[in-house]
Each structure stands twice: as structure tokens, then as C-alpha cells.
Design a protein around this motif. Sequence first.
Motif, PDB file in Angstrom:
ATOM      1  N   THR A 190       0.837  -1.203   0.000  1.00 27.66           N
ATOM      2  CA  THR A 190       0.000   0.000   0.000  1.00 27.66           C
ATOM      3  C   THR A 190       0.870   1.251   0.000  1.00 27.66           C
ATOM      4  OG1 THR A 190      -1.802  -1.133   1.145  1.00 27.66           O
ATOM      5  CG2 THR A 190      -1.769   1.275   1.291  1.00 27.66           C
ATOM      6  N   ASP A 191       1.885   1.274   0.857  1.00 31.24           N
ATOM      7  CA  ASP A 191       2.782   2.428   0.950  1.00 31.24           C
ATOM      8  C   ASP A 191       3.547   2.642  -0.349  1.00 31.24           C
ATOM      9  OD1 ASP A 191       4.372   4.509   2.482  1.00 31.24           O
ATOM     10  OD2 ASP A 191       5.977   3.112   1.890  1.00 31.24           O
ATOM     11  N   ARG A 192       4.117   1.584  -0.926  1.00 32.62           N
ATOM     12  CA  ARG A 192       4.915   1.731  -2.145  1.00 32.62           C
ATOM     13  C   ARG A 192       4.050   2.140  -3.333  1.00 32.62           C
ATOM     14  NH1 ARG A 192       7.541   0.630   1.749  1.00 32.62           N
ATOM     15  NH2 ARG A 192       9.747   0.088   1.732  1.00 32.62           N
ATOM     16  N   LEU A 193       2.876   1.559  -3.469  1.00 31.39           N
ATOM     17  CA  LEU A 193       1.986   1.960  -4.570  1.00 31.39           C
ATOM     18  C   LEU A 193       1.605   3.430  -4.435  1.00 31.39           C
ATOM     19  CD1 LEU A 193      -0.303  -1.189  -4.840  1.00 31.39           C
ATOM     20  CD2 LEU A 193       1.358  -0.408  -6.548  1.00 31.39           C
ATOM     21  N   ARG A 194       1.280   3.862  -3.224  1.00 28.67           N
ATOM     22  CA  ARG A 194       0.926   5.270  -2.997  1.00 28.67           C
ATOM     23  C   ARG A 194       2.086   6.187  -3.370  1.00 28.67           C
ATOM     24  NH1 ARG A 194       2.562   8.412   0.478  1.00 28.67           N
ATOM     25  NH2 ARG A 194       3.255   6.818   1.944  1.00 28.67           N
ATOM     26  N   ARG A 195       3.295   5.829  -2.953  1.00 27.35           N
ATOM     27  CA  ARG A 195       4.467   6.652  -3.266  1.00 27.35           C
ATOM     28  C   ARG A 195       4.727   6.702  -4.765  1.00 27.35           C
ATOM     29  NH1 ARG A 195       9.328   4.590  -0.146  1.00 27.35           N
ATOM     30  NH2 ARG A 195      10.333   6.170  -1.431  1.00 27.35           N
ATOM     31  N   LEU A 196       4.605   5.557  -5.439  1.00 30.85           N
ATOM     32  CA  LEU A 196       4.846   5.532  -6.885  1.00 30.85           C
ATOM     33  C   LEU A 196       3.793   6.342  -7.634  1.00 30.85           C
ATOM     34  CD1 LEU A 196       5.964   1.804  -7.229  1.00 30.85           C
ATOM     35  CD2 LEU A 196       7.410   3.845  -7.518  1.00 30.85           C
ATOM     36  N   VAL A 197       2.563   6.348  -7.152  1.00 34.32           N
ATOM     37  CA  VAL A 197       1.516   7.198  -7.741  1.00 34.32           C
ATOM     38  C   VAL A 197       1.815   8.660  -7.426  1.00 34.32           C
ATOM     39  CG1 VAL A 197      -0.940   7.814  -7.624  1.00 34.32           C
ATOM     40  CG2 VAL A 197      -0.264   5.404  -7.777  1.00 34.32           C
ATOM     41  N   ASP A 198       2.137   8.976  -6.171  1.00 31.89           N
ATOM     42  CA  ASP A 198       2.422  10.359  -5.772  1.00 31.89           C
ATOM     43  C   ASP A 198       3.582  10.959  -6.560  1.00 31.89           C
ATOM     44  OD1 ASP A 198       0.399  10.238  -3.888  1.00 31.89           O
ATOM     45  OD2 ASP A 198       1.756  10.070  -2.157  1.00 31.89           O
ATOM     46  N   HIS A 199       4.556  10.130  -6.926  1.00 31.50           N
ATOM     47  CA  HIS A 199       5.735  10.617  -7.646  1.00 31.50           C
ATOM     48  C   HIS A 199       5.595  10.501  -9.157  1.00 31.50           C
ATOM     49  CE1 HIS A 199       7.861  11.546  -4.049  1.00 31.50           C
ATOM     50  NE2 HIS A 199       7.893  10.291  -3.630  1.00 31.50           N
ATOM     51  N   GLY A 200       4.398  10.160  -9.637  1.00 28.73           N
ATOM     52  CA  GLY A 200       4.150  10.174 -11.073  1.00 28.73           C
ATOM     53  C   GLY A 200       4.743   9.010 -11.844  1.00 28.73           C
ATOM     54  N   ILE A 201       5.024   7.902 -11.170  1.00 23.81           N
ATOM     55  CA  ILE A 201       5.591   6.727 -11.831  1.00 23.81           C
ATOM     56  C   ILE A 201       4.484   5.747 -12.220  1.00 23.81           C
ATOM     57  CG2 ILE A 201       7.143   4.759 -11.483  1.00 23.81           C
ATOM     58  CD1 ILE A 201       8.718   6.850  -9.633  1.00 23.81           C
ATOM     59  N   LEU A 202       3.467   5.677 -11.382  1.00 24.11           N
ATOM     60  CA  LEU A 202       2.260   4.905 -11.676  1.00 24.11           C
ATOM     61  C   LEU A 202       1.063   5.845 -11.648  1.00 24.11           C
ATOM     62  CD1 LEU A 202       2.622   1.764  -9.327  1.00 24.11           C
ATOM     63  CD2 LEU A 202       2.954   1.811 -11.812  1.00 24.11           C
ATOM     64  N   THR A 203       0.033   5.468 -12.360  1.00 21.66           N
ATOM     65  CA  THR A 203      -1.241   6.162 -12.271  1.00 21.66           C
ATOM     66  C   THR A 203      -2.279   5.128 -11.868  1.00 21.66           C
ATOM     67  OG1 THR A 203      -2.772   7.633 -13.415  1.00 21.66           O
ATOM     68  CG2 THR A 203      -1.839   5.848 -14.714  1.00 21.66           C
ATOM     69  N   THR A 204      -3.347   5.573 -11.286  1.00 20.05           N
ATOM     70  CA  THR A 204      -4.377   4.651 -10.843  1.00 20.05           C
ATOM     71  C   THR A 204      -5.727   5.066 -11.402  1.00 20.05           C
ATOM     72  OG1 THR A 204      -5.354   3.572  -8.909  1.00 20.05           O
ATOM     73  CG2 THR A 204      -4.791   5.879  -8.673  1.00 20.05           C
ATOM     74  N   VAL A 212      -6.818  -0.005 -10.555  1.00 22.63           N
ATOM     75  CA  VAL A 212      -5.910  -0.568 -11.539  1.00 22.63           C
ATOM     76  C   VAL A 212      -4.725   0.386 -11.624  1.00 22.63           C
ATOM     77  CG1 VAL A 212      -5.618  -1.161 -13.974  1.00 22.63           C
ATOM     78  CG2 VAL A 212      -7.771  -1.659 -12.828  1.00 22.63           C
ATOM     79  N   TYR A 213      -3.533  -0.168 -11.562  1.00 25.75           N
ATOM     80  CA  TYR A 213      -2.312   0.622 -11.633  1.00 25.75           C
ATOM     81  C   TYR A 213      -1.687   0.452 -13.000  1.00 25.75           C
ATOM     82  CZ  TYR A 213      -2.870   0.937  -6.632  1.00 25.75           C
ATOM     83  OH  TYR A 213      -3.371   1.195  -5.387  1.00 25.75           O
ATOM     84  N   GLU A 214      -1.169   1.565 -13.536  1.00 26.99           N
ATOM     85  CA  GLU A 214      -0.535   1.535 -14.846  1.00 26.99           C
ATOM     86  C   GLU A 214       0.677   2.454 -14.818  1.00 26.99           C
ATOM     87  OE1 GLU A 214      -1.701   2.419 -19.514  1.00 26.99           O
ATOM     88  OE2 GLU A 214      -3.227   2.627 -17.969  1.00 26.99           O
ATOM     89  N   LEU A 215       1.714   2.047 -15.518  1.00 27.02           N
ATOM     90  CA  LEU A 215       2.906   2.887 -15.608  1.00 27.02           C
ATOM     91  C   LEU A 215       2.592   4.164 -16.382  1.00 27.02           C
ATOM     92  CD1 LEU A 215       5.429   0.076 -16.482  1.00 27.02           C
ATOM     93  CD2 LEU A 215       5.509   1.471 -14.410  1.00 27.02           C
ATOM     94  N   THR A 216       3.097   5.274 -15.899  1.00 28.79           N
ATOM     95  CA  THR A 216       3.027   6.534 -16.636  1.00 28.79           C
ATOM     96  C   THR A 216       4.180   6.545 -17.641  1.00 28.79           C
ATOM     97  OG1 THR A 216       4.499   7.634 -15.093  1.00 28.79           O
ATOM     98  CG2 THR A 216       2.118   7.752 -14.588  1.00 28.79           C
ATOM     99  N   ALA A 217       4.291   7.611 -18.398  1.00 30.97           N
ATOM    100  CA  ALA A 217       5.436   7.749 -19.310  1.00 30.97           C
ATOM    101  C   ALA A 217       6.744   7.714 -18.514  1.00 30.97           C
ATOM    102  CB  ALA A 217       5.327   9.035 -20.118  1.00 30.97           C
ATOM    103  N   ALA A 218       6.759   8.358 -17.351  1.00 29.54           N
ATOM    104  CA  ALA A 218       7.968   8.338 -16.505  1.00 29.54           C
ATOM    105  C   ALA A 218       8.262   6.918 -16.021  1.00 29.54           C
ATOM    106  CB  ALA A 218       7.801   9.284 -15.322  1.00 29.54           C
ATOM    107  N   GLY A 219       7.221   6.176 -15.671  1.00 30.83           N
ATOM    108  CA  GLY A 219       7.404   4.795 -15.249  1.00 30.83           C
ATOM    109  C   GLY A 219       7.925   3.923 -16.370  1.00 30.83           C
TER     110      GLY A 219
END
Length: 152
Positions: A59-73, A83-90
Amino acid sequence: MSPTLGADPDWTDPTCPVARTVDLVGDRWSLLIIRDAMDGAASFTEFRQRLGIARNILTDRLRRLVDHGILTTSTAPSGKRHVYELTAAGKDLFTTIVALRQWGERHAFATGEPYSTLTDLTGAELAELSPCNRAGDELRADTTRVRKVGSG
């Protein structure tokens, strides 16, 4: 760049791109989540099953990756889960993941020990990554230098 980045007093080394990247994605679980997202994992359950990670850490890592623009939900069509998906940065971390994989193939396994391989869609193995300058000359640690901010 994500609005949550920028001038952060907690950066390990504020002017170093390597340090900032490690600050954002350098822990074990974040890199493995990114790796699995590249391999098609998209739900909390899929990440948890693949990684065997504790719910609170995931939960913590997914939230951080979303907050930092690496994943989108987004909400799954069923409306019951995220559903989590990689952003362009990811997605741009692909070369980093391949470099880590290739280093591991060379240095993290005993001779003859089996390991997974990454192939293209035809089944062909990837060429070894090798950094080059803009003229195409191969580079190594002893043929490069870091130019510090404000220096020539």
C-alpha cells in the motif's frame, strides 16, 4: 515532472540525478513493483501474489509511486478495485530495469545457475546495454566524468 517533486529538503544529494532517482525508486519493493507492472501486473492483488509483499508495505509503495508520477491509478471497469498503470515516466525506467537485469545475469548467479531471461516478442534475447556518447563511442566509468552544477 510530478508536482510532488522539485526542491525537496529530504533529497539525499539535491544536485545528483542518480541520488534523486534512488530516493524515488531505489528501494527493493518499488523496483520490483515497477518490474511487475512492466510484465502486466495491474491490481493490488496481482502485485501481492507475485511479490509476496506485506499489505501495508505494498500500500505504501503503490501510494508513493503514484504520488511521484511513476504509476497512475484508475478504477477497474467493475468499480470494485484500483488498476495501476505505468506513466510515461514509469515506462521510461525500462532501460534501468534491463540494466539491473543484465548486471544480475553477469554477477548475481553462480556459473550454470538458471535464471529467467527477457526476450523481445519474437523470442530473441536482448543485446547487452552499453552506453555511448553522441558520436557512438562506447563509454565506461573510467572514460566519463560528472560535471558538477555550476562548473564548466
